[in-house]
Scaffold this active site. Structure first.
Site, PDB file in Angstrom:
ATOM      1  N   LYS A  84       0.178   5.288  -6.172  1.00 25.82           N
ATOM      2  CA  LYS A  84      -0.822   5.300  -7.252  1.00 25.82           C
ATOM      3  C   LYS A  84      -1.717   6.519  -7.166  1.00 25.82           C
ATOM      4  O   LYS A  84      -1.937   7.219  -8.145  1.00 25.82           O
ATOM      5  CB  LYS A  84      -1.620   3.992  -7.170  1.00 25.82           C
ATOM      6  N   TYR A  92      -8.495  -3.798 -11.538  1.00 27.07           N
ATOM      7  CA  TYR A  92      -8.175  -2.560 -10.829  1.00 27.07           C
ATOM      8  C   TYR A  92      -6.898  -1.900 -11.360  1.00 27.07           C
ATOM      9  O   TYR A  92      -6.880  -0.737 -11.711  1.00 27.07           O
ATOM     10  CB  TYR A  92      -7.891  -2.873  -9.354  1.00 27.07           C
ATOM     11  N   ILE A  93      -5.813  -2.681 -11.322  1.00 29.08           N
ATOM     12  CA  ILE A  93      -4.507  -2.065 -11.587  1.00 29.08           C
ATOM     13  C   ILE A  93      -4.416  -1.639 -13.052  1.00 29.08           C
ATOM     14  O   ILE A  93      -3.891  -0.567 -13.366  1.00 29.08           O
ATOM     15  CB  ILE A  93      -3.363  -3.022 -11.183  1.00 29.08           C
ATOM     16  N   GLU A 142     -26.192  14.243  -4.824  1.00 29.45           N
ATOM     17  CA  GLU A 142     -27.616  14.389  -4.511  1.00 29.45           C
ATOM     18  C   GLU A 142     -28.483  13.489  -5.393  1.00 29.45           C
ATOM     19  O   GLU A 142     -29.599  13.132  -5.029  1.00 29.45           O
ATOM     20  CB  GLU A 142     -28.061  15.851  -4.634  1.00 29.45           C
ATOM     21  N   CYS A 197      -1.460   1.666  -3.162  1.00 28.23           N
ATOM     22  CA  CYS A 197      -2.450   2.742  -2.960  1.00 28.23           C
ATOM     23  C   CYS A 197      -1.850   4.150  -2.945  1.00 28.23           C
ATOM     24  O   CYS A 197      -2.338   5.043  -3.640  1.00 28.23           O
ATOM     25  CB  CYS A 197      -3.177   2.548  -1.629  1.00 28.23           C
ATOM     26  N   HIS A 206     -27.355  20.523  -2.667  1.00 30.85           N
ATOM     27  CA  HIS A 206     -27.447  21.062  -4.017  1.00 30.85           C
ATOM     28  C   HIS A 206     -26.468  22.206  -4.226  1.00 30.85           C
ATOM     29  O   HIS A 206     -26.303  23.020  -3.321  1.00 30.85           O
ATOM     30  CB  HIS A 206     -28.879  21.567  -4.247  1.00 30.85           C
ATOM     31  N   GLU A 237      -6.345   1.606 -13.600  1.00 27.21           N
ATOM     32  CA  GLU A 237      -5.729   2.727 -12.876  1.00 27.21           C
ATOM     33  C   GLU A 237      -4.439   3.172 -13.567  1.00 27.21           C
ATOM     34  O   GLU A 237      -4.225   4.366 -13.817  1.00 27.21           O
ATOM     35  CB  GLU A 237      -5.430   2.327 -11.423  1.00 27.21           C
ATOM     36  N   CYS A 265       0.827  -1.213   0.000  1.00 25.21           N
ATOM     37  CA  CYS A 265       0.000   0.000   0.000  1.00 25.21           C
ATOM     38  C   CYS A 265       0.860   1.262   0.000  1.00 25.21           C
ATOM     39  O   CYS A 265       0.683   2.148  -0.830  1.00 25.21           O
ATOM     40  CB  CYS A 265      -0.923  -0.024   1.211  1.00 25.21           C
TER      41      CYS A 265
HETATM   42  P1  NDP Z   1      -7.605  -7.993 -10.719  1.00 26.41           P
HETATM   43  O1  NDP Z   1      -7.998  -9.325 -10.232  1.00 26.41           O
HETATM   44  O2  NDP Z   1      -8.439  -6.809 -10.380  1.00 26.41           O
HETATM   45  O3  NDP Z   1      -7.489  -8.037 -12.299  1.00 26.41           O
HETATM   46  C1  NDP Z   1      -6.627  -8.922 -12.943  1.00 26.41           C
HETATM   47  C2  NDP Z   1      -6.864  -8.796 -14.425  1.00 26.41           C
HETATM   48  O4  NDP Z   1      -5.851  -9.524 -15.109  1.00 26.41           O
HETATM   49  C3  NDP Z   1      -8.204  -9.348 -14.854  1.00 26.41           C
HETATM   50  O5  NDP Z   1      -8.755  -8.480 -15.806  1.00 26.41           O
HETATM   51  C4  NDP Z   1      -7.837 -10.691 -15.464  1.00 26.41           C
HETATM   52  O6  NDP Z   1      -8.657 -11.095 -16.497  1.00 26.41           O
HETATM   53  C5  NDP Z   1      -6.474 -10.379 -16.052  1.00 26.41           C
HETATM   54  N1  NDP Z   1      -5.635 -11.562 -16.195  1.00 26.41           N
HETATM   55  C6  NDP Z   1      -5.329 -12.471 -15.260  1.00 26.41           C
HETATM   56  N2  NDP Z   1      -4.501 -13.409 -15.761  1.00 26.41           N
HETATM   57  C7  NDP Z   1      -4.278 -13.081 -17.045  1.00 26.41           C
HETATM   58  C8  NDP Z   1      -3.524 -13.659 -18.097  1.00 26.41           C
HETATM   59  N3  NDP Z   1      -2.828 -14.760 -17.912  1.00 26.41           N
HETATM   60  N4  NDP Z   1      -3.541 -13.035 -19.289  1.00 26.41           N
HETATM   61  C9  NDP Z   1      -4.252 -11.911 -19.483  1.00 26.41           C
HETATM   62  N5  NDP Z   1      -4.982 -11.319 -18.532  1.00 26.41           N
HETATM   63  C10 NDP Z   1      -4.996 -11.903 -17.330  1.00 26.41           C
HETATM   64  O7  NDP Z   1      -6.099  -7.842 -10.258  1.00 26.41           O
HETATM   65  P2  NDP Z   1      -5.151  -6.584 -10.146  1.00 26.41           P
HETATM   66  O8  NDP Z   1      -3.786  -7.147 -10.306  1.00 26.41           O
HETATM   67  O9  NDP Z   1      -5.585  -5.478 -11.013  1.00 26.41           O
HETATM   68  O10 NDP Z   1      -5.360  -6.159  -8.644  1.00 26.41           O
HETATM   69  C11 NDP Z   1      -5.217  -7.119  -7.603  1.00 26.41           C
HETATM   70  C12 NDP Z   1      -6.075  -6.750  -6.435  1.00 26.41           C
HETATM   71  O11 NDP Z   1      -5.473  -5.686  -5.739  1.00 26.41           O
HETATM   72  C13 NDP Z   1      -7.456  -6.247  -6.804  1.00 26.41           C
HETATM   73  O12 NDP Z   1      -8.352  -7.303  -6.998  1.00 26.41           O
HETATM   74  C14 NDP Z   1      -7.805  -5.401  -5.608  1.00 26.41           C
HETATM   75  O13 NDP Z   1      -8.336  -6.212  -4.607  1.00 26.41           O
HETATM   76  C15 NDP Z   1      -6.462  -4.852  -5.181  1.00 26.41           C
HETATM   77  N6  NDP Z   1      -6.282  -3.471  -5.688  1.00 26.41           N
HETATM   78  C16 NDP Z   1      -7.066  -2.494  -5.163  1.00 26.41           C
HETATM   79  C17 NDP Z   1      -6.960  -1.205  -5.617  1.00 26.41           C
HETATM   80  C18 NDP Z   1      -7.856  -0.151  -5.046  1.00 26.41           C
HETATM   81  O14 NDP Z   1      -8.385  -0.331  -3.957  1.00 26.41           O
HETATM   82  N7  NDP Z   1      -8.074   0.956  -5.743  1.00 26.41           N
HETATM   83  C19 NDP Z   1      -6.010  -0.822  -6.644  1.00 26.41           C
HETATM   84  C20 NDP Z   1      -5.232  -1.930  -7.139  1.00 26.41           C
HETATM   85  C21 NDP Z   1      -5.374  -3.197  -6.666  1.00 26.41           C
HETATM   86  P3  NDP Z   1     -10.054 -11.836 -16.221  1.00 26.41           P
HETATM   87  O15 NDP Z   1     -10.990 -10.775 -15.781  1.00 26.41           O
HETATM   88  O16 NDP Z   1     -10.392 -12.413 -17.555  1.00 26.41           O
HETATM   89  O17 NDP Z   1      -9.776 -12.870 -15.185  1.00 26.41           O
END
Ligand code: NDP
Length: 452
Positions: free
Chosen positions: A51, A177-178, A443, A48, A438, A181, A43
């Site tokens: 980012k 998410y990542i 709202e 977090c 408002h 972002e 984080c």
């Molecule tokens: P996520 O699980 O959110 O997303 C992973 C993405 O990678 C999905 O779209 C997935 O596709 C894709 N993926 C996985 N494996 C492959 C592959 N082999 N080839 C191509 N695409 C692939 O993970 P993140 O790494 O983005 O984030 C991890 C966690 O960290 C989040 O779930 C969240 O809990 C936390 N986080 C929170 C944030 C916040 O609070 N703002 C910010 C960043 C992270 P598919 O959908 O098809 O499985």
């Protein structure tokens, strides 16, 4: 008098580990915490905090452009990546020291080095042995790279925060998410961004409308989003190694300066010595724990991303406090994963609390759905085409609001308040009885009257 060196030995000084250790010490436990890299974990160092700081940086071009509609004439803006990174690093160093002081002031002993569990009560830090009544694994997670030819040419989110220069072009791979972002940050800072996602809907674990709306808004901002785009291989250009050639399974090719993998994260358990203890793990390497965060070995516990439940800092903090209170203050509380609010700091932001429409329909059957999308007041003058989306999901039988979802500026700030309302089991009638503020975007959440 205990024969162990400590009552609690925490491995990993990230959000969860530090919180559990401090609370345990406040309850009178003798606590040590081991960390091999940096205090504050993902984080603070590669998640977090950096980012969000970089997301602020990436918002300025929109602000400069919006300002014109309000009568401002601005000179030519210039961005310096090195200044941003240096300032961000300085803030992180400050936070590292804040964490160090918090631990020290709580009486927690900090041990720097790689921790390996030798048995149910013994941990080695680079050869030094310590015994403890309880061991808490809070080692977090690491980015997962897909296995494909040339994947070593790709970067992870950890690498992103240490880039020497802003790339001119970037391909971000993933749809979670990542991915959204980092794609938004790069785009806002002036990089030409392609987002390649293997599926058909961004943020697919959230309400389906959010991903669809976000994709439209990100596209308007100039991000090229490719759906059903599965990478096949990456290679370096023979003449210029800084250029990457990316081939997709569809045979499409793209040339870029940077490939960023945002393809999920996995539990950081390798090299921890869990095999010495018989602690059971899930197939993905996450530590298996019960409702009390206890593994199958009674003295070994785990919290945070390493248990692979909900990978969010506030969740790890809550888990840490629960473990400390259970072990050292006689508390019985367990963790509720219901109605955990979350925000994605894409541009625009996404935030949500409660159930998606699909999940709510499965559990509750008949629902009332309220949706709106509109141009916020600010953009009537700014000239920006950015729109806002809001959605409420209501159980038709009880009138309880089951889900509140939003895409738009400061969505996280807005949804945090509605998370309290959902904790209190607010009904739609109570939303309707709430007076709006408002003129705000928020709202709209208390003025949506007609169900779809
Ligand atoms: P996520 O699980 O959110 O997303 C992973 C993405 O990678 C999905 O779209 C997935 O596709 C894709 N993926 C996985 N494996 C492959 C592959 N082999 N080839 C191509 N695409 C692939 O993970 P993140 O790494 O983005 O984030 C991890 C966690 O960290 C989040 O779930 C969240 O809990 C936390 N986080 C929170 C944030 C916040 O609070 N703002 C910010 C960043 C992270 P598919 O959908 O098809 O499985």
């Amino acid at each position: 008098m205990s024969t162990y060196d400590f009552d609690l030995f925490t491995i990993g000084a990230g959000s969860g580990g530090v919180r559990a250790s401090r609370f345990a010490a406040q309850y009178g436990a003798r606590v040590a915490i081991a960390e091999q890299q940096y205090l504050g974990g993902t984080c603070v160092n590669v998640g977090c905090i950096p980012k969000k700081l970089m997301s602020y940086a990436a918002h300025f071009p929109d602000d400069f452009s919006d300002a014109r509609g309000f009568g401002w004439t601005l000179g030519e803006a210039a961005f310096d990546w090195k200044t941003l990174i240096a300032n961000k690093d300085r803030e992180i160093e400050r936070l590292n020291e804040v964490y160090r002081k918090l631990l020290k002031d709580s009486g927690v002993r900090i041990l720097e080095g790689h921790a390996q569990i030798l048995d149910a009560h013994t941990v080695s830090i680079d050869g030094r042995l310590f015994t403890s009544r309880h061991i808490l694994i809070a080692t977090g997670g690491k980015p997962t790279l897909p296995e494909l030819p040339g994947c070593e040419h790709g970067l992870t989110s950890d690498d992103f925060f240490r880039l020497n220069a802003l790339p001119n072009r970037a391909l971000v791979c993933g749809g979670g998410y990542i991915a959204v972002e980092l794609a938004s940050i790069l785009n806002g800072l002036g990089c030409e961004v392609t987002l390649a996602y293997r599926g058909t809907q961004l943020l697919r674990t959230m309400d389906a409308d959010l991903g669809v709306f976000l994709a439209q808004e990100m596209t308007k901002k100039g991000i090229d989003i490719l759906f059903e785009a599965d990478l096949h291989a990456i290679s370096e250009d023979a003449g210029d190694h800084s250029i990457k050639q990316v081939t997709f399974k569809s045979a499409k090719t793209i040339e870029t300066d940077c490939v960023l993998f945002a393809t999920g994260r996995h539990a950081n358990t390798r090299g921890l010595g869990l095999e010495n203890t018989g602690v059971r793990m899930h197939a993905n390497g996450a530590v298996m724990v019960d409702d009390n965060f206890c593994s199958n070995v009674a003295s070994i516990h785990a919290i945070g991303d390493v248990v692979d439940r909900i990978a969010l800092t506030p969740v790890a903090l809550a888990e840490g406090m629960i473990v400390a209170a259970r072990l050292f203050n006689g508390a019985k509380a367990t963790m509720s994963y219901d109605k955990v609010p979350t925000a994605v700091f894409s541009h625009p932001n996404v935030a949500t609390v409660g159930l998606t429409e699909a999940a709510a329909r499965q559990v509750y059957g008949k629902l009332r759905i309220f949706k709106t999308q509109f141009r916020p007041l600010k953009h009537t003058l700014s000239g920006s085409g950015e729109r806002v989306f809001m959605k409420l999901i209501v159980d038709d039988r009880t009138d309880r609001v089951l889900g509140v979802h939003m895409v738009g500026a400061e969505a996280g700030e807005i949804i945090q308040g509605f998370a309290v309302a959902l904790q209190c089991n607010a009904t739609k009638a109570q939303f309707d009885a709430t007076i709006g503020i408002h003129p705000t975007m928020a709202e709209e959440f208390v003025t949506m009257r007609t169900a779809l």
